[in-house]
Scaffold this active site. Structure first.
Site, PDB file in Angstrom:
ATOM      1  N   GLU A  32       0.931  -1.100  -0.025  1.00  0.00           N
ATOM      2  CA  GLU A  32       0.062   0.015  -0.054  1.00  0.00           C
ATOM      3  C   GLU A  32       0.999   1.538  -0.083  1.00  0.00           C
ATOM      4  O   GLU A  32       1.735   1.540   0.818  1.00  0.00           O
ATOM      5  CB  GLU A  32      -0.637  -0.089   1.277  1.00  0.00           C
ATOM      6  CG  GLU A  32      -1.797   1.216   1.429  1.00  0.00           C
ATOM      7  CD  GLU A  32      -2.674   1.503   0.045  1.00  0.00           C
ATOM      8  OE1 GLU A  32      -3.403   0.850  -0.335  1.00  0.00           O
ATOM      9  OE2 GLU A  32      -2.431   2.835  -0.379  1.00  0.00           O
ATOM     10  N   LYS A  33       0.596   2.258  -0.859  1.00  0.00           N
ATOM     11  CA  LYS A  33       1.360   3.502  -0.978  1.00  0.00           C
ATOM     12  C   LYS A  33       1.144   4.293   0.126  1.00  0.00           C
ATOM     13  O   LYS A  33       2.042   4.920   0.607  1.00  0.00           O
ATOM     14  CB  LYS A  33       0.810   4.122  -2.394  1.00  0.00           C
ATOM     15  CG  LYS A  33       1.767   5.108  -2.463  1.00  0.00           C
ATOM     16  CD  LYS A  33       1.135   5.868  -3.957  1.00  0.00           C
ATOM     17  CE  LYS A  33      -0.017   6.683  -4.034  1.00  0.00           C
ATOM     18  NZ  LYS A  33      -0.358   7.583  -4.892  1.00  0.00           N
ATOM     19  N   LEU A  37      -4.298   1.419   5.272  1.00  0.00           N
ATOM     20  CA  LEU A  37      -5.098   0.556   4.532  1.00  0.00           C
ATOM     21  C   LEU A  37      -6.320   1.001   4.142  1.00  0.00           C
ATOM     22  O   LEU A  37      -6.744   1.932   4.844  1.00  0.00           O
ATOM     23  CB  LEU A  37      -4.905  -0.871   5.291  1.00  0.00           C
ATOM     24  CG  LEU A  37      -3.490  -1.506   5.549  1.00  0.00           C
ATOM     25  CD1 LEU A  37      -3.707  -2.635   6.078  1.00  0.00           C
ATOM     26  CD2 LEU A  37      -2.701  -1.538   4.303  1.00  0.00           C
ATOM     27  N   GLY A 143      -6.902   0.740  -8.189  1.00  0.00           N
ATOM     28  CA  GLY A 143      -8.011   1.505  -7.793  1.00  0.00           C
ATOM     29  C   GLY A 143      -8.112   2.766  -8.978  1.00  0.00           C
ATOM     30  O   GLY A 143      -7.866   2.733 -10.035  1.00  0.00           O
ATOM     31  N   GLY A 181     -23.428  12.432 -11.307  1.00  0.00           N
ATOM     32  CA  GLY A 181     -23.375  11.211 -11.122  1.00  0.00           C
ATOM     33  C   GLY A 181     -23.716  10.940  -9.884  1.00  0.00           C
ATOM     34  O   GLY A 181     -23.882  11.821  -9.047  1.00  0.00           O
ATOM     35  N   TYR A 182     -23.619   9.631  -9.264  1.00  0.00           N
ATOM     36  CA  TYR A 182     -23.851   9.283  -7.975  1.00  0.00           C
ATOM     37  C   TYR A 182     -22.840  10.063  -6.875  1.00  0.00           C
ATOM     38  O   TYR A 182     -23.278  10.416  -5.754  1.00  0.00           O
ATOM     39  CB  TYR A 182     -23.768   7.773  -7.611  1.00  0.00           C
ATOM     40  CG  TYR A 182     -22.399   7.106  -7.675  1.00  0.00           C
ATOM     41  CD1 TYR A 182     -21.575   6.980  -6.420  1.00  0.00           C
ATOM     42  CD2 TYR A 182     -21.432   6.818  -8.506  1.00  0.00           C
ATOM     43  CE1 TYR A 182     -20.561   6.427  -6.511  1.00  0.00           C
ATOM     44  CE2 TYR A 182     -20.388   6.219  -8.771  1.00  0.00           C
ATOM     45  CZ  TYR A 182     -20.010   6.133  -7.508  1.00  0.00           C
ATOM     46  OH  TYR A 182     -18.512   5.515  -7.506  1.00  0.00           O
ATOM     47  N   GLU A 202     -24.684  19.507 -15.759  1.00  0.00           N
ATOM     48  CA  GLU A 202     -24.825  17.976 -16.295  1.00  0.00           C
ATOM     49  C   GLU A 202     -24.860  18.102 -17.774  1.00  0.00           C
ATOM     50  O   GLU A 202     -25.678  18.928 -18.319  1.00  0.00           O
ATOM     51  CB  GLU A 202     -25.764  17.305 -15.610  1.00  0.00           C
ATOM     52  CG  GLU A 202     -25.743  15.843 -16.282  1.00  0.00           C
ATOM     53  CD  GLU A 202     -24.715  15.093 -16.377  1.00  0.00           C
ATOM     54  OE1 GLU A 202     -23.840  14.593 -15.188  1.00  0.00           O
ATOM     55  OE2 GLU A 202     -24.292  14.367 -17.394  1.00  0.00           O
ATOM     56  N   HIS A 443     -44.268  -7.552   8.436  1.00  0.00           N
ATOM     57  CA  HIS A 443     -44.939  -6.313   8.393  1.00  0.00           C
ATOM     58  C   HIS A 443     -44.964  -5.560   9.931  1.00  0.00           C
ATOM     59  O   HIS A 443     -44.785  -6.205  10.864  1.00  0.00           O
ATOM     60  CB  HIS A 443     -46.311  -6.689   8.246  1.00  0.00           C
ATOM     61  CG  HIS A 443     -47.275  -5.392   8.394  1.00  0.00           C
ATOM     62  ND1 HIS A 443     -47.375  -4.595   7.359  1.00  0.00           N
ATOM     63  CD2 HIS A 443     -48.088  -4.843   9.228  1.00  0.00           C
ATOM     64  CE1 HIS A 443     -48.232  -3.514   7.647  1.00  0.00           C
ATOM     65  NE2 HIS A 443     -48.689  -3.804   8.740  1.00  0.00           N
TER      66      HIS A 443
END
Lengths: 465, 526
Positions: A32-33, A37, A143, A181-182, A202, A443
């Site tokens: 990991e850079k 983590l 990623g 977007g999301y 957008e 319910h």
């Protein structure tokens, strides 16, 4: 040091892959850079944004709904510093959890930028000392990063990406969001609830393109109520910082020029794969024109001992997709034959109400010429939703016209992100709409609305509408 | 049911006939014993009578020359009841034939099924060198089913591997050879009455059947029949079983995890049900359960591989003059050498240093010096091989297989070890190709790994000799007049006395012994 598997990147794809490798008896390390983590998801993505979404939603409710519940508050105010602090606490706990999981599974953690020397050797720089490790196999899980526009480089103060938006020290007066977007909708919700004026610009004719159109429409309606100003079919032509002000210029579909002035501008136009510093060439690898690493059906790259998963490969950029791929690769290496049904990986937007979706959208079915039927049920008609004042949204079920097999489920509503799991299970077993309609749902719950929508899809026989 | 009419044995020394004339045409209705065809041999002309009443399907055209036993035509007996008036009327013939082809499928009224009338006969394909016959292990499609071009319709098993038979055309399947039947290469397996798929879908009753064709075997099947759950799908894939072969016990025939876990390949299914039956029987009896189950028997069909092993071994015993010579090897030098270098070897080559590479090298060197041991008999000739393709016996769940290390004489120790690991892994996973098992000039078998002290291995025909390795046991031996303890392995060399003399075989084994007891000789070639 020689390993069976080395995973590069410790996001949800990478660390899950490492755990599964270790479970299968492989000698595993993770590189990991960053000093922590968890990757984007845990540090600057899913987890912190949800922390802020929940905090801001509490404030929003207190401000707008408590009175109706019979709770009176005075001097309600936002302490953004505390909100960010709490978020950091949540992130730290989660990150520490991953650290613990690495230890528990006897996975070596190497901190530093991993860089290929050849296809079996990785040099790790930037840690305490430069290290070289060897491994039989590699999993690249590095990623993605937020994309930017050629004329709008983020200065990380006023022109920001999602990463900075999670660390703001003040509530923006006017936040301009480029890209509906999301990510834009979620972070816009956070600041919209806290009092920011939110303007969305957008390029497409709808928000959250790719989602079922009904969802986009409903979400837009809900966010408009929150005060969002939507400018669709607008092409951004410039983003300029002038002191504490950011000016966004755009052109609408008639070619008319527009200018938006705010004090922050969030660039949320998507994410791009991140492979910088990996020195892929030394391993015999390269990326395609979009920066992705090409993989085959088994997620193997063109170099035999190197696999790639998650945002650096084709497919949706989703943490849970990366996790499935991590497990897939680990098991494939161990000689097992796992399978991923990519069509059944749900997509979620954590606005409130949430949007969640799995399977085919109505637009896709139309395009395929597939004969389908549709059944919807609004949360307005749900007793549970009325009790909690979460009556926005609906469930839409799409089923095959002849066989009644469920082809797509689209939910905008309270806890949609959790509820979509029911649809995934049903669809993995190829259930029909009537199958789900005939299963007992407790319910009163929000999930009853799925049952009702399935009844509606079966023979248009929803009970409570 | 359809009857295959073959060229009858018409007389001694006649092994082929020519079709002189068909007296009936394709699709005609024929009565039993009616003359349907005239055959000509080089000696005389014969008449061929119908062996049953039914609709005639001609397989061999006029003028064709056929061997005795070859298929001439087929008679579809179902024509009998369904169509009594259809005989010899070309008009009625067409519809009559269609009705008869799918007598069970009442849904199929053939409203739009556009059969072209063409019938393709499929025969057993040549699947590999030295394979002369195969067994139909399972039909994946039923008689009368519609099959698509290139769709897998049956699984065929040879003594070496399993193959898939794919449809050569789209159309209706008519099975000629039933499951379990053993056929020679080139024998007819099935025929396909060519038909268009699209038109078939148009007729309502048929389309339902068509949709379920992918996985269904039962009548009340749905789109989900045969759908494997995520866990079940993974298990099946790992077992190499297609979901089509599994009957799902879940809702609408879905395949559950349990179905997948208990699924077995092809013909084992049948044998599975038998022990279960025995158990129910015993529980009914009044005798104590324990003693009853102690006496239960189990019958299992021999696999093709097992049958082949059995046949080969017996034929080698019968057809060769086989005997065995023994010797013993002091394994201490090899063991010391191995101990000393095994880590270095492993680090350098990423493979363990085992005994097999020593034995293989020693054998190759000895074979070079005693070429008869590496030779084989081919009728009246002896074939000498100047290369050493060493077969290694590997025990698998299915039985013994002998993959071959090619040109072992040219390989280094690490290459031999790697090749053994590769072949053994493939053997265990049932993935060896026929090529990898063919050839071989000499075999090494190691019964020692199971604890064998001494044995007389059987030659792997057509080879002429086999070396048997055994377990290593510390024994008192005399060296320089003193009794000392040494790790000893007995070696056995079984050989075909027809081409290998006692002097050669014994010297060969002594040579192997001397090379192993002083491994430096392997290096120096002395």
């Amino acid at each position: 040091m020689k390993y069976d598997v080395v995973v590069i990147g410790s996001g949800p794809g990478g660390y899950v892959a490492a755990i599964r490798c270790a479970q299968l008896g492989l000698k595993t390390a993770i590189v990991e850079k960053y000093p922590v983590l968890g990757g984007t998801c845990l540090n600057v993505g899913c987890i912190p944004s949800k922390a802020l979404l929940d905090s801001s939603e509490h404030f929003h409710n207190a401000q707008n709904h408590f009175k109706e519940h019979g709770i009176n508050l005075s001097k309600l105010s936002v302490d953004i510093k505390q909100m960010i602090e709490r978020k950091r606490g949540v992130v730290k706990q989660t990150v520490d959890g991953v650290q613990y999981l690495m230890k528990k599974n006897k996975i070596d953690v190497h901190t530093g930028l991993g860089s290929f020397k050849d296809k079996h050797t990785l040099v790790i720089k930037g840690g305490k000392e430069e290290k070289t490790i060897e491994s039989d196999k590699f999993i690249i899980a590095t990623g993605s990063k937020p994309s930017d526009l050629p004329f709008a480089k983020p200065d990380k103060e006023r022109i920001i990406t999602s990463t900075e938006a999670l660390e703001l020290v003040e509530v923006p007066k006017h936040l301009i969001i480029i890209g509906a977007g999301y990510i834009g909708m979620e972070l816009g919700s956070v600041y919209g609830r806290l009092g920011s004026k939110v303007t969305v610009v957008e390029f497409m004719d709808r928000i959250t393109p790719g989602m079922d159109k009904t969802m986009s429409k409903e979400l837009q309606k809900v966010l408009k109520k929150l005060g969002f100003d939507f400018n669709l079919k607008h092409k951004v032509t410039g983003v300029e910082r002038k002191g504490d002000e950011v000016v966004v210029t755009a052109e609408d579909d008639k070619g008319e020029k527009k200018e938006f002035k705010g004090n922050y501008c969030l660039l949320s136009i998507g994410r791009k794969p991140y492979t910088e510093g990996l020195n892929l060439e030394a391993a015999g690898l390269s990326t395609d024109e979009r920066g992705k690493i090409e993989v085959d059906d088994n997620l193997k790259t063109k170099v035999d001992n190197i696999y790639a998963i998650g945002d650096v490969v084709r497919g949706a950029m989703l943490a849970h997709k990366a996790e499935e791929e991590g497990i897939f690769v680990a098991e494939t290496m161990a000689g097992q034959k796992p399978h991923i049904n990519y069509k059944l990986i749900p997509g979620v937007i954590y606005t409130w109400p949430e949007v969640a979706s799995v399977g085919y959208t109505e637009e896709e079915l139309k395009e395929d010429g597939r004969k389908y039927k549709s059944g919807s049920f609004p949360f307005k008609a749900s007793g549970r939703a009325r009790a909690s004042m979460d009556t926005d949204g609906l469930v839409k079920v799409l089923a095959d016209k002849e066989t009644d097999e469920i082809l797509g489920v689209h939910i905008i509503g309270p806890r949609a992100a959790d509820m979509i799991a029911e649809a995934v299970v049903a669809m993995e077993f190829r259930a029909s709409a009537e199958d789900v309609a005939r299963m007992s749902h407790a319910h009163p719950t929000f999930t009853e609305s799925i049952k009702e929508a399935c009844l509606a899809a079966t023979e248009n026989r929803a009970l409570h509408i | 049911m359809s009857i295959a009419v073959k060229v009858p044995a018409v007389g001694e020394s006649i092994n082929e006939v020519t079709i002189a004339q068909w007296l009936k045409s394709d699709g005609d209705y024929v009565e039993m014993d009616e003359v349907i065809c005239e055959l000509e041999s080089d000696k005389a002309t014969f008449e061929l009578n119908a062996e049953a009443s039914g609709v005639l399907k001609i397989k061999a055209k006029e003028g064709e020359t056929l061997e005795v036993g070859a298929l001439i035509c087929q008679i579809d007996e179902n024509g009998d009841a369904a169509d009594s008036e259809g005989e010899e009327k070309p008009e009625a013939k067409k519809s009559g034939q269609d009705d008869k082809t799918q007598p069970e499928d009442n849904g199929k009224q053939d409203g739009g099924a556009s059969k072209t009338g063409e019938v393709i006969e499929m025969s057993v394909p040549a699947v590999g060198e030295s394979i002369t016959e195969v067994t139909i292990s399972s039909w994946l499609k039923k008689d009368g089913d519609f099959v698509d071009l290139d769709e897998v319709i049956a699984e065929i098993e040879s003594d070496k591997a399993t193959f898939e038979l794919t449809a050569e055309a789209s159309g209706f399947l008519s099975i000629l050879a039933e499951e379990g039947k053993t056929l020679e290469i080139g024998s007819p397996v099935c025929k396909i009455e060519v038909a268009e798929e699209s038109s078939k879908k148009d007729s309502g009753g048929v389309s339902e059947k068509d949709q379920s064709a992918s996985g269904s075997k039962s009548d009340n099947s749905t789109y989900a029949t045969g759908h494997a759950s995520p866990a079940a799908a993974k298990i099946l894939k790992e077992k190499g079983i297609s979901p089509d072969e599994v009957k799902g016990s879940g809702v609408d025939g879905r395949i559950t995890k349990e179905d997948a876990m208990s699924a077995q390949k092809s013909d084992k299914k049948a044998s599975d049900s038998k022990p279960a039956k025995t158990e129910t029987n015993t529980s009914e009896g009044s005798a104590p359960e324990q003693s009853a189950s102690d006496r239960s028997q189990r019958r299992e069909k021999m696999s093709n591989l097992r049958k082949t092993i059995a046949r080969r071994l017996v034929s080698v015993k019968n057809e060769t003059a086989m005997l065995t010579t023994f010797n013993e090897v002091n394994m201490q030098p090899v063991m010391e050498l191995r101990k000393k270098y095994k880590d270095t070897f492993k680090d350098k080559y990423e493979v363990g240093l085992g005994f097999m590479s020593f034995f293989t090298k020693a054998v190759c060197m000895a074979l070079h010096e005693f070429p008869a041991v590496n030779a084989m008999i081919d009728q009246d000739e002896i074939v000498f091989n100047d290369y050493c393709d060493v077969s290694i016996a590997v025990s698998t769940d299915r039985g013994l297989v002998v993959p071959v290390i090619r040109n072992a004489e040219k390989l280094g120790f690490h290459q031999i070890e790697k090749e053994i690991v590769r072949l053994a892994t493939k053997a265990k996973n049932n993935r060896l190709s026929i090529d990898e098992m063919s050839g071989g000039t000499f075999t090494i078998t190691n019964g020692g790994i199971f604890g064998s002290m001494l044995s007389t291995p059987i030659i792997n025909a057509p080879q002429s000799a086999i070396l048997g390795m055994h377990n290593i046991v510390e024994r008192p031996v005399v060296e320089n007049g003193e009794v000392v303890v040494r790790p000893i392995m007995y070696l056995a060399l079984s050989y075909d006395h027809r081409i290998i003399d006692g002097k050669e075989s014994v010297s060969f084994l002594v040579r192997v012994k001397s090379l192993l007891e002083d491994p430096a000789r392997l290096l120096l070639g002395v």
